[in-house]
Design a protein around this motif. Structure first.
Motif, PDB file in Angstrom:
ATOM      1  N   ALA A 129      26.756  32.315  39.424  1.00 12.84           N
ATOM      2  CA  ALA A 129      28.157  32.464  39.025  1.00 12.84           C
ATOM      3  C   ALA A 129      28.297  33.577  37.992  1.00 12.84           C
ATOM      4  N   ARG A 130      27.336  33.660  37.075  1.00 11.27           N
ATOM      5  CA  ARG A 130      27.368  34.734  36.076  1.00 11.27           C
ATOM      6  C   ARG A 130      27.261  36.100  36.758  1.00 11.27           C
ATOM      7  N   GLN A 131      26.378  36.219  37.742  1.00 10.36           N
ATOM      8  CA  GLN A 131      26.239  37.483  38.466  1.00 10.36           C
ATOM      9  C   GLN A 131      27.529  37.822  39.211  1.00 10.36           C
ATOM     10  N   ALA A 132      28.154  36.804  39.802  1.00 11.06           N
ATOM     11  CA  ALA A 132      29.386  37.033  40.564  1.00 11.06           C
ATOM     12  C   ALA A 132      30.531  37.471  39.670  1.00 11.06           C
ATOM     13  N   MET A 133      30.414  37.201  38.366  1.00 10.65           N
ATOM     14  CA  MET A 133      31.461  37.606  37.438  1.00 10.65           C
ATOM     15  C   MET A 133      31.194  38.983  36.842  1.00 10.65           C
ATOM     16  N   GLY A 134      30.121  39.656  37.263  1.00 12.42           N
ATOM     17  CA  GLY A 134      29.884  41.031  36.836  1.00 12.42           C
ATOM     18  C   GLY A 134      31.038  41.919  37.266  1.00 12.42           C
ATOM     19  N   LYS A 135      31.256  43.011  36.543  1.00 10.41           N
ATOM     20  CA  LYS A 135      32.459  43.812  36.763  1.00 10.41           C
ATOM     21  C   LYS A 135      32.593  44.303  38.199  1.00 10.41           C
ATOM     22  N   ARG A 136      31.503  44.805  38.773  1.00 10.35           N
ATOM     23  CA  ARG A 136      31.602  45.352  40.122  1.00 10.35           C
ATOM     24  C   ARG A 136      31.971  44.260  41.130  1.00 10.35           C
ATOM     25  N   ASP A 137      31.286  43.132  41.036  1.00 10.68           N
ATOM     26  CA  ASP A 137      31.602  42.029  41.946  1.00 10.68           C
ATOM     27  C   ASP A 137      32.989  41.477  41.670  1.00 10.68           C
ATOM     28  N   PHE A 138      33.327  41.359  40.392  1.00 10.67           N
ATOM     29  CA  PHE A 138      34.631  40.794  40.045  1.00 10.67           C
ATOM     30  C   PHE A 138      35.760  41.667  40.577  1.00 10.67           C
ATOM     31  N   ASP A 139      35.646  42.968  40.385  1.00 10.08           N
ATOM     32  CA  ASP A 139      36.696  43.871  40.861  1.00 10.08           C
ATOM     33  C   ASP A 139      36.864  43.781  42.373  1.00 10.08           C
ATOM     34  N   LEU A 140      35.728  43.639  43.068  1.00  2.43           N
ATOM     35  CA  LEU A 140      35.776  43.587  44.528  1.00  2.43           C
ATOM     36  C   LEU A 140      36.385  42.273  45.010  1.00  2.43           C
ATOM     37  N   MET A 141      35.861  41.138  44.487  1.00  2.00           N
ATOM     38  CA  MET A 141      36.251  39.838  45.014  1.00  2.00           C
ATOM     39  C   MET A 141      37.563  39.332  44.426  1.00  2.00           C
ATOM     40  N   ALA A 142      38.040  39.951  43.325  1.00  2.00           N
ATOM     41  CA  ALA A 142      39.326  39.550  42.757  1.00  2.00           C
ATOM     42  C   ALA A 142      40.480  40.311  43.376  1.00  2.00           C
ATOM     43  N   SER A 143      40.171  41.269  44.226  1.00  2.00           N
ATOM     44  CA  SER A 143      41.209  42.079  44.857  1.00  2.00           C
ATOM     45  C   SER A 143      42.043  41.240  45.816  1.00  2.00           C
ATOM     46  N   ASN A 144      43.308  41.583  45.931  1.00  2.16           N
ATOM     47  CA  ASN A 144      44.185  40.904  46.873  1.00  2.16           C
ATOM     48  C   ASN A 144      43.797  41.206  48.314  1.00  2.16           C
ATOM     49  N   ASP A 145      42.996  42.273  48.497  1.00  2.39           N
ATOM     50  CA  ASP A 145      42.554  42.634  49.846  1.00  2.39           C
ATOM     51  C   ASP A 145      41.316  41.864  50.267  1.00  2.39           C
ATOM     52  N   ALA A 146      40.689  41.157  49.301  1.00  2.00           N
ATOM     53  CA  ALA A 146      39.451  40.446  49.625  1.00  2.00           C
ATOM     54  C   ALA A 146      39.715  39.368  50.676  1.00  2.00           C
ATOM     55  N   THR A 147      38.827  39.269  51.647  1.00  2.00           N
ATOM     56  CA  THR A 147      38.946  38.222  52.659  1.00  2.00           C
ATOM     57  C   THR A 147      37.634  37.444  52.696  1.00  2.00           C
ATOM     58  N   ASP A 148      36.818  37.688  53.697  1.00  2.00           N
ATOM     59  CA  ASP A 148      35.526  37.021  53.772  1.00  2.00           C
ATOM     60  C   ASP A 148      34.480  37.887  53.078  1.00  2.00           C
ATOM     61  N   ASP A 149      33.704  37.274  52.194  1.00  2.00           N
ATOM     62  CA  ASP A 149      32.665  38.008  51.483  1.00  2.00           C
ATOM     63  C   ASP A 149      31.630  38.499  52.493  1.00  2.00           C
TER      64      ASP A 149
END
Length: 490
Positions: free
Chosen positions: A154-174
């Motif tokens: 979870a800490r890794q997923a909250m890194g800036k690069r991952d966070f910016d990608l997965m927090a986007s409104n365009d994000a769908t399936d990882d």
């Protein structure tokens, strides 16, 4: 002008809660500010006074105050202590201005099409974790799950690069999670697929619901197993399908009993819910041949294949589907933890595209950060080690449960040949397991009555599903003894 000092007794802690005291202090202060109990410029109780009132260390209060200063809720003033900030940026909610309801209204009764609250469901007491003998199905064992590994992912997923990608409104399936499904999960079941044939869902149940919604836009004649998972049957009926149930035997659903004119068959062939029966390869082939000859589709719920500690599970029905008639629903929740609510749906690309659009209208997509955390947990090998540990532990519990049952009048009526996490049990004639379940709560025992799995009103009452994923191995024998004692008294 003298400043107003807020009394310490405005604030409180929930001692029954397991949440950190510092967090609770911050939340109760914020609540007092937002509700106008604590107005801008008012003095907070001193850290010494509040710590004495709450019965906590003074440092705990000081740290909570300091974080509230950092957030802008409080400010410090020389020799005055902590004051409620007056930044103008904090909305304050009115207290006592809520509109009082005049009374119960019947306005909704003619709008709602059905009373879902009265549906038949699998239920368990909310406090089951506090009872010593919980034969509860489908719950995680916190002594096996590696919380530190999940927290690190979870800490890794909250890194800036991952966070910016997965927090986007365009994000769908990882894409990382989809890749794991394609490269690791599906090959274990003998299934080959492409990315456009996979949809991440909010658990396998959400996958089944999406399929039901897609299939019932027009009249649908469907078949479900009896006994079977009640939510699938009720979802079909809720959506207007004409549903027939077919009685299963020791080999699962008999294909020859599927009525003519059926358009969709919902099955759990690898591990029938709830009996654990496995459909033979010959019967699977027969089912697919009938699907082609009678022109119906099959929805396969493969909810627990990872719990195979006796022998490898049979290949999925989807693995031998040459005619693209099978939609396959899988889940991470059973092996990780049920609150995760992540699953997947596999099928022909055009069907998955429709399901993706329907999902987008319902909930857009499963939470991106949760998907990425799960993807890291899977890709870094934590999942495989967890499955190994669960298989070893559940093998011991199954052995202990079977041994304990041999000393009773309870009969094992079904179990997954490859392992699983539960046994399907038949009590002596005349025993109503719903009454038995209520009585056993006084003995600290939780069981799952089997009645909700059967369709119709005239259904057997003497069946029960005993789960062993939630009960320590050293408590199984005593738990079964208490069940047997109640059965004998009945």
């Amino acid at each position: 002008m003298a400043k107003i000092r807020i009394a310490a007794d405005v604030f409180f802690l929930d001692r029954a809660s397991k949440r950190p005291l510092q967090t609770q202090i911050r939340e109760t202060v914020i609540a007092s500010i937002l509700s106008k109990q604590a107005m801008p410029g008012a003095l907070m109780p001193s850290s010494r006074r509040l710590s004495q009132h709450l019965g906590v260390a003074r440092m705990t209060v000081t740290l909570a105050y300091q974080e509230l200063v950092d957030q802008g809720y409080l400010e410090t003033q020389s020799r005055s202590g902590y004051l409620v900030a007056d930044t103008g940026a904090i909305p304050r909610l009115p207290v006592g201005d809520a509109i009082e309801a005049i009374g119960n209204s019947d306005v909704w009764k003619d709008v709602l099409s059905e009373n879902l609250t009265s549906r038949r469901r699998i239920s368990k007491p909310k406090d089951w974790r506090s009872l010593p003998y919980p034969f509860v199905y489908g719950e995680m064992d916190s002594t096996i799950f590696k919380h530190s590994d999940w927290r690190e992912c979870a800490r890794q997923a909250m890194g800036k690069r991952d966070f910016d990608l997965m927090a986007s409104n365009d994000a769908t399936d990882d894409p990382l999670l989809v890749n794991y499904v394609l490269s690791r999960m599906l090959p274990r079941r003998g299934i080959a697929a492409h990315p456009d044939q996979v949809l991440i869902t909010v658990g396998a149940q959400n996958a089944i619901w999406l399929v039901v919604e897609l299939l019932t836009r027009g009249p649908l004649r469907a078949v479900c197993e009896n006994p079977g998972y009640p939510d699938t049957l009720q979802a079909l009926r809720w959506c207007g399908a004409d549903v027939t149930t077919v009685d299963v035997d020791e080999h699962g659903l008999p294909p020859e009993k599927i009525p003519k004119g059926t358009q969709a068959v919902f099955v759990t062939p690898s591990h029938h819910a709830p009996t654990g029966a496995t459909m033979s390869r010959a019967r699977r082939i027969e089912l697919l041949e009938q699907a082609q000859a009678q022109d119906f589709v099959v929805i396969e719920d493969d909810y627990e294949f990872e719990m195979s500690f006796i022998e490898p599970p049979s290949p999925a029905l989807k693995a031998i589907d040459k005619d693209q008639r099978v939609l396959y629903a899988g889940s991470f929740s059973k092996a990780l933890f049920p609150g995760l609510r992540l699953g997947y749906l596999v099928g022909p690309a055009p069907v998955i595209a429709e399901a993706r659009e329907l999902r987008s209208m319902m909930l857009r997509h499963p939470p991106g950060q949760l998907q990425r955390t799960a993807a890291y947990f899977l890709a870094q090998g934590h999942y495989d080690l967890l499955i190994r540990d669960m298989r070893r532990e559940f093998a011991k519990r199954r052995t202990a449960l079977i041994a304990a049952l041999e000393e009773t009048e309870l009969e094992m009526a079904g179990a997954a040949r490859f392992g699983g996490t539960s046994l399907w049990i038949k009590a002596p004639d005349g025993i109503d397991t719903e009454i038995l379940a209520r009585d056993l709560l006084a003995d600290g025992v939780v069981i799952e009555p089997g009645a909700p799995f059967f369709s119709g009103t005239d259904h057997p009452k003497q069946f029960v599903r005993l789960g062993y994923s939630s009960i320590p191995v050293d408590r199984i024998a005593e738990g079964v003894r208490r069940i047997s004692h109640r059965v004998g008294r009945g």
